[in-house]
Scaffold this motif. Sequence first.
Motif, PDB file in Angstrom:
ATOM      1  N   GLU A   1       0.636  -1.151  -0.046  1.00 19.60           N
ATOM      2  CA  GLU A   1      -0.012  -0.180  -0.034  1.00 19.60           C
ATOM      3  C   GLU A   1       0.831   1.314  -0.174  1.00 19.60           C
ATOM      4  OE1 GLU A   1      -3.996  -1.732   2.052  1.00 19.60           O
ATOM      5  OE2 GLU A   1      -2.285  -0.721   3.575  1.00 19.60           O
ATOM      6  N   LYS A   2       1.873   1.151   0.726  1.00 20.26           N
ATOM      7  CA  LYS A   2       3.021   2.398   0.650  1.00 20.26           C
ATOM      8  C   LYS A   2       3.495   2.452  -0.647  1.00 20.26           C
ATOM      9  CE  LYS A   2       4.178   2.216   5.501  1.00 20.26           C
ATOM     10  NZ  LYS A   2       5.372   2.018   6.430  1.00 20.26           N
ATOM     11  N   LEU A   3       4.100   1.440  -1.309  1.00 23.53           N
ATOM     12  CA  LEU A   3       4.615   1.491  -2.617  1.00 23.53           C
ATOM     13  C   LEU A   3       3.424   2.037  -3.671  1.00 23.53           C
ATOM     14  CD1 LEU A   3       6.718  -1.824  -3.051  1.00 23.53           C
ATOM     15  CD2 LEU A   3       7.505   0.467  -2.715  1.00 23.53           C
ATOM     16  N   GLN A   4       2.218   1.405  -3.383  1.00 25.87           N
ATOM     17  CA  GLN A   4       1.097   1.869  -4.406  1.00 25.87           C
ATOM     18  C   GLN A   4       0.948   3.411  -4.390  1.00 25.87           C
ATOM     19  OE1 GLN A   4      -2.766   0.666  -3.216  1.00 25.87           O
ATOM     20  NE2 GLN A   4      -3.541   0.439  -5.472  1.00 25.87           N
ATOM     21  N   ALA A   5       1.045   4.153  -3.207  1.00 28.33           N
ATOM     22  CA  ALA A   5       0.751   5.615  -2.894  1.00 28.33           C
ATOM     23  C   ALA A   5       2.016   6.362  -3.450  1.00 28.33           C
ATOM     24  CB  ALA A   5       0.923   5.930  -1.543  1.00 28.33           C
ATOM     25  N   SER A   6       3.029   5.714  -3.593  1.00 29.89           N
ATOM     26  CA  SER A   6       4.335   6.430  -4.217  1.00 29.89           C
ATOM     27  C   SER A   6       4.467   6.489  -5.763  1.00 29.89           C
ATOM     28  CB  SER A   6       5.752   6.111  -3.672  1.00 29.89           C
ATOM     29  OG  SER A   6       5.771   4.629  -4.122  1.00 29.89           O
ATOM     30  N   TYR A   7       3.681   5.615  -6.473  1.00 29.84           N
ATOM     31  CA  TYR A   7       3.752   5.262  -7.998  1.00 29.84           C
ATOM     32  C   TYR A   7       3.125   6.500  -8.433  1.00 29.84           C
ATOM     33  CZ  TYR A   7       5.471   0.438  -7.232  1.00 29.84           C
ATOM     34  OH  TYR A   7       6.038  -0.443  -6.866  1.00 29.84           O
TER      35      TYR A   7
ATOM     36  N   ASP B   1       1.824   0.531 -12.398  1.00 21.42           N
ATOM     37  CA  ASP B   1       2.238   0.222 -11.327  1.00 21.42           C
ATOM     38  C   ASP B   1       1.304   0.200 -10.225  1.00 21.42           C
ATOM     39  OD1 ASP B   1       4.945  -0.153 -12.746  1.00 21.42           O
ATOM     40  OD2 ASP B   1       5.449   1.871 -12.111  1.00 21.42           O
ATOM     41  N   LYS B   2       0.436   1.576 -10.195  1.00 19.54           N
ATOM     42  CA  LYS B   2      -0.523   1.210  -9.202  1.00 19.54           C
ATOM     43  C   LYS B   2      -1.342   0.056  -9.279  1.00 19.54           C
ATOM     44  CE  LYS B   2      -0.808   6.553  -8.540  1.00 19.54           C
ATOM     45  NZ  LYS B   2      -1.595   7.592  -8.414  1.00 19.54           N
TER      46      LYS B   2
ATOM     47  N   ILE C   1      -2.203  -6.664  -3.510  1.00 19.40           N
ATOM     48  CA  ILE C   1      -2.972  -6.453  -2.273  1.00 19.40           C
ATOM     49  C   ILE C   1      -4.172  -7.258  -2.242  1.00 19.40           C
ATOM     50  CG2 ILE C   1      -4.202  -4.818  -0.922  1.00 19.40           C
ATOM     51  CD1 ILE C   1      -2.266  -2.753  -1.719  1.00 19.40           C
ATOM     52  N   LEU C   2      -4.920  -7.502  -3.403  1.00 19.40           N
ATOM     53  CA  LEU C   2      -5.943  -8.387  -3.453  1.00 19.40           C
ATOM     54  C   LEU C   2      -5.777  -9.922  -3.210  1.00 19.40           C
ATOM     55  CD1 LEU C   2      -8.142  -7.017  -6.226  1.00 19.40           C
ATOM     56  CD2 LEU C   2      -8.638  -6.686  -3.912  1.00 19.40           C
ATOM     57  N   GLY C   3      -4.490 -10.106  -3.881  1.00 26.47           N
ATOM     58  CA  GLY C   3      -3.945 -11.589  -3.778  1.00 26.47           C
ATOM     59  C   GLY C   3      -3.485 -11.991  -2.269  1.00 26.47           C
ATOM     60  N   TYR C   4      -2.966 -10.953  -1.474  1.00 26.66           N
ATOM     61  CA  TYR C   4      -2.566 -11.153  -0.102  1.00 26.66           C
ATOM     62  C   TYR C   4      -3.913 -11.211   0.787  1.00 26.66           C
ATOM     63  CZ  TYR C   4       1.943  -9.229  -1.594  1.00 26.66           C
ATOM     64  OH  TYR C   4       3.001  -9.308  -2.510  1.00 26.66           O
ATOM     65  N   GLN C   5      -4.855 -10.540   0.335  1.00 26.22           N
ATOM     66  CA  GLN C   5      -6.146 -10.316   1.132  1.00 26.22           C
ATOM     67  C   GLN C   5      -6.858 -11.747   0.958  1.00 26.22           C
ATOM     68  OE1 GLN C   5      -8.179  -6.959  -0.339  1.00 26.22           O
ATOM     69  NE2 GLN C   5      -7.124  -5.526   1.364  1.00 26.22           N
ATOM     70  N   ASN C   6      -6.637 -12.391  -0.222  1.00 33.39           N
ATOM     71  CA  ASN C   6      -7.325 -13.659  -0.460  1.00 33.39           C
ATOM     72  C   ASN C   6      -6.718 -14.853   0.473  1.00 33.39           C
ATOM     73  OD1 ASN C   6      -9.478 -12.417  -2.026  1.00 33.39           O
ATOM     74  ND2 ASN C   6      -8.328 -12.953  -4.099  1.00 33.39           N
TER      75      ASN C   6
END
Length: 413
Positions: free
Chosen positions: A137-143, A148-149, A156-161
């Motif tokens: 999520e931090k990386l996504q905010a910096s892209y 890349d976003k 993130i969706l994969g991790y949540q699943n």
Amino acid sequence: MKKLLIPILAAAIIGAGCGAYCYVNLGTSSAERVSSDSEDAVYVMAVSAITGYGTGFGTIETYSGQVEVQETLSITLDSGRTLAECFVEEGDTVIEGQKLFSYDTQDEEEELAQAQLDIEQDELEIEQLEKQITATEKLQASYTDEDDKMNAYLNILGYQNDIKSKEFDIQKNELEIASLQETIDSAVVTAEMSGTVQSIHSPDSSENSGSSSGSVYMTILSNEGYRVRGTINELNLGDIEEGMAVILRSRVHSSIRWTGVITEIQTEPEETDSYSSYESAETVSYSFYVELDDDEGMTLGQHVTIEIDNGQDETKDGLWLNESYLIQEDDHYYVWLANSSNVMEKHEVTVGDYDEDLYEYEILDGLDADDYIAPLQDTITEGNPVIYYAASATADGVQDAVSYEALEFVYEE
């Protein structure tokens, strides 16, 4: 429910043998009592026999019974479980809550330990996945690049699943642990009542082949006293009800008696060796149970007879006669009496009190114990000749239930 049993003296008794009654003639000293051989003769019996509570023909119905313990506890082995240890022996006295035997729980304990390890592993992986989500999520905010976003979002969706899958696995393992723990906790079987261990079967015996569910491994007999299991013919099933008071007598010595109450009547028929004066081989029998007022003197397995308590053991002063012998016309009462000429006579008697339980009238005048009478029958008319009968057989053997001079009596099986 009460049943009025009307005595009927049938001619068939002569051909079949005396049974409980015998045809009698008197010797020369009492020649006035002579039985007729006429086809229209009426069968009469001495008043002393009829009023003897149970010595009259068919006045009391009896049922067979057997003494058993108040309760029997049969314990079965669970299917798929292995017996580990037995803590009691046959003949031991046990109390409620005492340990009886236990099952082997080694497999369950190993499975429980593995399930706990799996939960711990899943929890660690969930912790790592949550950290990866935070970092992504931090990386996504910096892209600044949209591709890349998008890639970060998909990660993130994969991790949540993955987290949801791990949480589901944890729930399954928790349920399995609860089930395994319940099995382990129930490994020690305790007595549900106090009593005596009657029998213990080997898990490999025919009684417990394969330790299958439903096989009786151990039997415990209650120490709380006895009850009596009676049997009744289907034709008479309607004559008994729960709550009825009963009298029980020893089959060996009828003078030994107990009292109790019918507490249960089973609705499923069963094959029995029960005895009943109305029972036939073409009908089925039902069990009923009697709770005893006192079981002193009883022994396990003892055979007894059971009677509905209608007051037949009560001693009453005076002469009491069942209403089935009385003709009532207005305020007058009559009986069919064998007179001194050996023929039937409509004879007036004076009655007193009425016993509603036994359907009996007190006879104040007009009848003596050594008179002979017949129950009410439509075929009786004044002047009919008579045949004299005497009650004889009892549960304890043979006895004369009537007493008069020079009686010639022969008892035949």
